[in-house]
Design an enzyme around this catalytic site. Sequence first.
Site, PDB file in Angstrom:
ATOM      1  N   HIS A 129      -8.980   2.688  34.657  1.00  0.00           N
ATOM      2  CA  HIS A 129      -7.567   2.727  34.851  1.00  0.00           C
ATOM      3  C   HIS A 129      -7.187   3.521  35.812  1.00  0.00           C
ATOM      4  O   HIS A 129      -6.235   3.543  36.535  1.00  0.00           O
ATOM      5  CB  HIS A 129      -7.085   3.462  33.487  1.00  0.00           C
ATOM      6  N   ASP A 189      -8.580  -7.968  33.224  1.00  0.00           N
ATOM      7  CA  ASP A 189      -8.149  -6.707  32.687  1.00  0.00           C
ATOM      8  C   ASP A 189      -6.675  -6.442  33.204  1.00  0.00           C
ATOM      9  O   ASP A 189      -6.451  -7.220  34.288  1.00  0.00           O
ATOM     10  CB  ASP A 189      -9.110  -5.371  32.853  1.00  0.00           C
TER      11      ASP A 189
END
Length: 759
Positions: free
Chosen positions: A413, A497
């Site tokens: 992230h 993702d």
Amino acid sequence: MKMKKTTIGVAAAAGLFGSLCIWAGAASAAEKFSDLQYSQWAADSIEYLSNRGTVAGYGNGKFKPEGAVTRGQAVTFMVRELYPMGVPEAAGSAAYTDVSPTHPFYREIAAAAKTGLAGGFPDGSFHPDAPITRAETASFLARAYALEEGGKHMQLSDADSSWAAAPIRIMSSNGLIGGYADGTYRPNQSVTRAEFAVFMTRVIRFEREAAIGAKDWDKLMSYMTLNEQVGQMLMPDIRMYKGQPTTTVNDGLKDIIHEQAPGGFIVFDKNIVNAEQLTTLTDGLQAEEAKAGDIPLFLGVDQEGGVIKRIPGGTNLPGQMALGATGDAGLAEAAGKLTGEELKALGLQLNFAPDLDVNSNPDNPIIGKRSFGSDPDLVSSLGLATMRGLKASGVIAAVKHFPGHGDTTVDSHLGLPVLMHDRNRLDEVELKPFKAAVASGVDMIMTAHIAFPAVDDEHVVSLKDGSSVPIPATMSKKVLTGLLREELGFKGVIISDAFTMNGIAEHFGEAQAVTRAVNAGVDIILMPQDPAAAQRTLVKAVQNGSVPMVRIHDSVKRILSLKDKYGLFDRGESLSAKLASLKGVIGTDQHRQVERTIAERAVTLLAGRDGKHPDLIRQGDRVAIVAADEEQAKQLESQLALAGAGKLLRTQVVVMKPGKANEAMPAIDQADYVIAASYQFRNTASQFSWSDSQAVIDELNKRDKRYVLLSLGNPYEMLYVRNVKSGIAAYGKEEPNTAAAIRVLLGQLDPQGVLPVAS
């Protein structure tokens, strides 16, 4: 009705153009028309064709619905449907005496002449500017779509005498055209632009419905615009709209559904108020999609259980590492099944779980207790069991994060992790659960934004700082096509993702990233930063040849097949029926019992003076609960009061600030028993502030107190805290985990779990 293969079934088509598939028009920005207020009966059809790039207005916001359609315009509308990438230059001469190369519809009429789509008159003219009649409309459409006679019989008194009797009969027998109240068809009457839009929309939707009914995905794709096909490959995030959480089908969502035709949406906790509201939202999304088209939405969520959960009031379970501590595949399957039952009742058919990452690195800042453990065989066994449970309930399991995120020290992230292991190690650890999942028929796999140089050592220039960075798996053809598809034999859907994560976003930019990801083998881009821009990028990439059309077709066919496999094309129950059924599914006693069983079976002894039990809380004890978070401490106090009723316990909560362990000493001195709660998650274990826990443990040992070091996060305390005499791991700070831990401390349960990670 028996349908022909959807090609132009005329001899002229066999020449220069071969068999001409009925493709939808090229993508273009849909116009918004201001003059449809008196033509509402046709507004949906006009909007539908405008969104497809088939019809257009006059450039001033006007459609002129009551205006006549000329033969040239009608042919142009159909050719736009037939040639999604534009009219071929090879169409040649129009061969009509009254259609000069300067005519605005010359190229389209030429294409129609070459393919036999529309014919002229015996004198060699075409009459391009003459209004098209109802007879000609029936003839053009029946011929273009190779329609056959259907089962409906309509008596039209003036149709049999028309030169177009056969196509009128074909169209009317399929419910595609109708007559007037007096039983006539009026074949020689001209057709308005609104009427032609309605007729054409009916035919397209009729053909699409037939393709869906026959599960003929190639045929269905032939009626999908390029924009629509690319839309199926995008799954946006809908958390916010105009600064507010999205909890209803607002105007923004309606625009996305109608203009971008997305393949689905992912929902987060911001989208959820309660079960009834969420069910209403998901039902509304599918209903809005049904107005816009005929391909239902994937509606997905991250419901791993434990720390990653979204459903308030639902059975959120103790988490994957708690299941790992039980080692029980039966419990894992039961957990998957109840999760799937609750998600399906809420209108969610896709779960981004289970997590098949092997958490072999205590310093992993993002996976940790989201994993089943550090043993690839254990992860495989419990992962496959969870998949079986989800599938049994009718929910798609999207396993993650391929090829493996368990041994990283960077959160993708926030940055781009690089896993430097050789291929042998990857085969033995990271890839093992994914190989097992593929062999077991998993339907969807999520990629990792992680670089694996042992598989693909390509480097590219980072947009962040100009440095050379390795290509992540999400954008690697060697990883996704070479390894996953060709070597492992995966036939299902590959979803990325989130594209909002820095592992992709900061280095590559979305335009480059989506193009490379699709060329690498990604079928669905999850959470593009700008969905509309991503769609435009991919459409342009197909048009300029940088993404082959076959790549789009392959992905869309897999997506449509999976939607059909899980019954998404069956629209199902009414909203009222769905709402009425929630109470019997969400958070039921049966589901809660599975939740409690997992939590209780998971509690693991980390240290005990007798090697079997932690120190126990006794009758009348003064108990100090020491934690870094007040809410966490209060929850433990509440659980202790509930489970320890009758033991006459007195409790004191101590919130220990970082570096202030000494402030807990007065309470410790007065206590008979101390619960020292520890929670390490979403950070690297080796850099966690273990010194506070160590200081408390040292003082407890010095004072010869009864105590427990209670691990509520990643269970790595024993690697960093020394001389612990009494400790247990509960694998979560949520209610089922803490309730089970308290029962063990009260002597009501024995710790049965086995630590699922190396320590």
